[in-house]
Design a protein around this motif. Structure first.
Motif, PDB file in Angstrom:
ATOM      1  N   VAL A 135      75.515   5.400  55.922  1.00  0.00           N
ATOM      2  CA  VAL A 135      74.712   5.251  57.136  1.00  0.00           C
ATOM      3  C   VAL A 135      73.252   5.053  56.770  1.00  0.00           C
ATOM      4  O   VAL A 135      72.682   5.834  56.009  1.00  0.00           O
ATOM      5  CB  VAL A 135      74.854   6.495  58.048  1.00  0.00           C
ATOM      6  CG1 VAL A 135      73.893   6.422  59.215  1.00  0.00           C
ATOM      7  CG2 VAL A 135      76.280   6.629  58.528  1.00  0.00           C
ATOM      8  N   ARG A 137      70.620  12.408  60.004  1.00  0.00           N
ATOM      9  CA  ARG A 137      71.902  11.687  59.989  1.00  0.00           C
ATOM     10  C   ARG A 137      72.988  12.442  60.749  1.00  0.00           C
ATOM     11  O   ARG A 137      73.811  11.829  61.431  1.00  0.00           O
ATOM     12  CB  ARG A 137      72.363  11.467  58.552  1.00  0.00           C
ATOM     13  CG  ARG A 137      71.700  10.316  57.890  1.00  0.00           C
ATOM     14  CD  ARG A 137      72.418   9.996  56.576  1.00  0.00           C
ATOM     15  NE  ARG A 137      71.775   8.851  55.968  1.00  0.00           N
ATOM     16  CZ  ARG A 137      71.336   8.819  54.735  1.00  0.00           C
ATOM     17  NH1 ARG A 137      71.473   9.857  53.962  1.00  0.00           N
ATOM     18  NH2 ARG A 137      70.763   7.740  54.267  1.00  0.00           N
ATOM     19  N   PHE A 190      75.169  11.088  63.870  1.00  0.00           N
ATOM     20  CA  PHE A 190      76.632  11.123  63.857  1.00  0.00           C
ATOM     21  C   PHE A 190      77.163  11.838  65.102  1.00  0.00           C
ATOM     22  O   PHE A 190      78.102  11.368  65.757  1.00  0.00           O
ATOM     23  CB  PHE A 190      77.090  11.820  62.571  1.00  0.00           C
ATOM     24  CG  PHE A 190      78.571  11.865  62.370  1.00  0.00           C
ATOM     25  CD1 PHE A 190      79.294  10.704  62.140  1.00  0.00           C
ATOM     26  CD2 PHE A 190      79.250  13.068  62.387  1.00  0.00           C
ATOM     27  CE1 PHE A 190      80.664  10.745  61.939  1.00  0.00           C
ATOM     28  CE2 PHE A 190      80.614  13.123  62.185  1.00  0.00           C
ATOM     29  CZ  PHE A 190      81.329  11.959  61.964  1.00  0.00           C
ATOM     30  N   LEU A 204      76.220   3.009  63.969  1.00  0.00           N
ATOM     31  CA  LEU A 204      77.172   3.968  63.415  1.00  0.00           C
ATOM     32  C   LEU A 204      78.615   3.651  63.779  1.00  0.00           C
ATOM     33  O   LEU A 204      79.523   3.945  63.000  1.00  0.00           O
ATOM     34  CB  LEU A 204      76.823   5.391  63.865  1.00  0.00           C
ATOM     35  CG  LEU A 204      76.191   6.239  62.773  1.00  0.00           C
ATOM     36  CD1 LEU A 204      74.769   5.821  62.539  1.00  0.00           C
ATOM     37  CD2 LEU A 204      76.296   7.684  63.104  1.00  0.00           C
TER      38      LEU A 204
END
Length: 156
Positions: free
Chosen positions: A84, A93, A97, A131
């Motif tokens: 990512v 991150r 997510f 994502l």
């Protein structure tokens, strides 16, 4: 009458002093009010967006992401996170997510996610679309799709 005239400058002086004190008190109160307003404007917010510490129970993880436990969430995250590219500096991150998982599981409006994570809607949108592609590529091998023969065999 000379006494009255002598008192008149004293009365004027007293009024001037009283007015000056009143004006000074008023200005002091105004300054205190401005100071309070500035302190309020520049104080750091005590709110923080959900992060790893927030998801401290399997119940929260299951509700928000539909994954059975925090352990599974972290395994999936570790599998995806290395691929990512961060979309913003304001959230990490893991939060990016979680945004995707919450959108998929709960269908939370982008505006609501933006409020929750204190970012712009465009940032949430960019995170989601980036994502979701990475998750598709990284998690595709774990999704089992039966072939046509097996589907036909199991259909009523």
């Amino acid at each position: 009458m000379a006494r009255d005239e002598g008192n008149e400058p004293d009365e004027i002086r007293t009024k001037i002093i009283r007015d000056a004190k009143f004006q000074a008190d008023t200005e002091l109160k105004d300054l205190e009010c401005q100071t309070t307003e500035l302190e309020y404007m520049f104080q750091k917010s005590t709110y923080w967006a959900p992060d790893k510490d927030f998801f401290n129970s399997d119940e929260k993880v299951c509700f928000s992401t539909c994954l059975p436990s925090l352990e599974v969430l972290m395994v999936v995250f570790d599998h995806v996170a290395s691929h990512v590219k961060r979309q913003t500096q304001s959230i990490n991150r893991f939060q990016e997510f979680i945004i995707v998982l919450m959108k998929l599981r709960l269908n939370v409006p982008l505006q609501d996610l933006a409020y929750c994570f204190v970012v712009l809607i465009s940032t949430i949108s960019r995170i989601f679309f980036h994502l979701i592609v990475v998750m598709d590529k990284r998690l595709f091998p774990f999704v089992y799709w039966p072939d046509r023969y097996q589907l036909c065999k199991t259909m009523p």
